[in-house]
Design a protein around this motif. Structure first.
Motif: not given
Length: 459
Positions: A50-71, A135-139
């Motif tokens: 709801r805030v915007g694509e750049k913010v959503l994309s930044g958090a989503s891609l940053a979440g990939q680090i947590q995703f690898i750790m969770m696996l 996107v990098i800045a938001e992440g």
């Protein structure tokens, strides 16, 4: 009901009515847990969308680090489940306590490594997944806060997953439900600046996640200290390692850890390839992945229940019963996978109209939902086979070999070539990247029929 009555008279004297009641007593709480966990991710996606694509994309891609750790956490605990479920069949709780101690030690070491990455080099980590500076800045904003939560996640993920393997599944439902409520409330206040709070957007989402993880850990410590009298959490088991048990753990668990790591790296590689195709593709993919997770909540419960039930049965030295149970679990997984695929197809038009996405992102999203509708069928079948049936009897190396071959040797290699060499469009690249689960299905059937997973791994 006629099917159940007929089956109670089979040669193994299995009462299928009792079997299904017992299995769904495991599956339902785990499905709710999976739904709640996806709900945490979906909350971030919906609110940041709801805030915007750049913010959503930044958090989503940053979440990939947590995703690898969770696996890796999942690999540690799933590998431990190979042992704990069978020792649970023998009612050897002392050995299970030692396995729990080893799992927590490994989990905390892994979490410390990923926390260091998130706090010390967040920008280089983000550049792996995208070249878009906004996107990098938001992440980076997200990682510098959420990285602290990884240490808390190590404790809750390892402890609760090992509790699942001894059929203690309700506590995780309570923990994750409270965590979801905390996350939703703090997210809403801090992302949008409600109730006089500052509008923090992506940083607000990170703070909400951190607070939720702290809450989870506090509940787990309370349960372990005051409530759980069957398998206790002893610090000495984290400091003194049983060498013989460690060798068994390495033999059966390490292939699972490597399997999950390679699968997770492959999934993150997919995300990185998509990330370099533009923020519209990233935004659409982040929504499609949440839809996939929602459609699979019951299926992942089935795969976990499969590992627990078959492991316990093999620990009781009943291989023929295990074969009969495995067949039922596979049929259930296929049925639930098909239902999940149908749900994704039905939800596609509705989801696209709710979020603040560009016209290009909406077109990508519609196609990605179509791909996900058949992808989840293959994933349901393969997950139950690899993570449930095969691992229950110690056949842990097969999944590692298959994932490396099908993901890295097929879908990722061909998808990267399509994206960067042939410069194919996003739909073509996406379809290729998501092809691995379909390739795996006949390979899993072949392995299943060889019955190399029927092993007692206890001492």
């Amino acid at each position: 009901m006629r099917f159940i009555k007929q089956q109670t008279t089979n040669n193994l004297n299995i009462n299928w009515g009792i079997f299904y009641r017992s299995v769904f007593a495991l599956v339902v709480p785990m499905a709710i847990q999976n739904l709640i966990n996806v709900g945490v991710t979906a909350t971030d996606v919906f609110m940041l969308g709801r805030v915007g694509e750049k913010v959503l994309s930044g958090a989503s891609l940053a979440g990939q680090i947590q995703f690898i750790m969770m696996l890796i956490f999942f690999g540690i605990t799933a590998g431990a489940t190979v042992l704990t479920a069978q020792y649970w069949g023998k009612k050897d709780t002392g050995t299970i306590e030692k396995i729990l101690g080893m799992g927590l030690t490994m989990g905390l070491l892994v979490a410390a490594f990923f926390t260091a990455l998130a706090l010390l080099i967040p920008a280089p980590m983000m550049r792996i997944f995208t070249s878009d500076p906004e996107v990098i800045a938001e992440g980076v904003k997200y990682l510098r806060i959420v990285g602290v939560s990884y240490l808390f996640m190590a404790v809750t993920q390892v402890y609760l997953n090992i509790m699942r393997s001894i059929e203690r599944v309700v506590i995780a439902t309570v923990v994750y439900f409270v965590s979801l409520l905390v996350n939703i409330c703090i997210n809403a206040v801090l992302i949008f600046g409600l109730l006089g709070a500052p509008r923090l957007e992506v940083q607000g989402a990170a703070i909400g996640t951190l607070c939720a993880r702290i809450t989870e850990t506090l509940i787990v410590f309370g349960y372990a200290h005051f409530k759980n009298k069957i398998v206790r959490l002893h610090i000495r088991n984290m400091l003194r390692i049983d060498r013989i048990l460690l060798m068994d753990y390495i033999r059966y668990a390490m292939p699972v850890v490597l399997n999950e790591f390679m699968w997770g790296m492959g999934t993150s590689c997919n995300t990185a390839i998509i990330g370099h195709l533009g923020s519209e593709a990233v935004a659409a993919n982040s929504v499609a992945q949440v839809a996939r997770q929602l459609a699979q909540v019951v299926v992942f419960g089935i795969s976990n229940a499969t590992a627990i039930w078959l492991g316990k049965t093999l620990g009781e030295r009943k291989p023929e019963h295990a074969k009969a149970y495995a067949k039922q679990f596979v049929i259930l997984s296929l049925g639930l996978g098909i239902a999940g695929g149908a749900l994704i197809l039905a939800a596609g038009p509705v989801v696209g109209s709710v979020l603040t996405l560009s016209g290009t992102s909406r077109r990508y999203l519609r196609f990605m939902f179509f791909v996900m509708s058949y992808f989840v069928v293959g994933q349901a079948f393969n997950t139950t086979m690899v993570c449930g049936v095969f691992r229950s009897g110690g056949d842990t190396r097969f999944g590692l070999v298959m994932d490396v071959a099908t993901m890295w040797g097929c879908s990722i290699l061909l998808g990267a070539a399509a994206a960067f060499y042939f410069h194919a469009g996003v739909p073509v690249v996406y379809a290729i990247l998501m092809s691995d689960e379909i390739i795996k299905m006949p390979i899993c059937v072949w392995r299943y029929k060889k019955y190399k997973w029927l092993n007692d791994v206890t001492r």
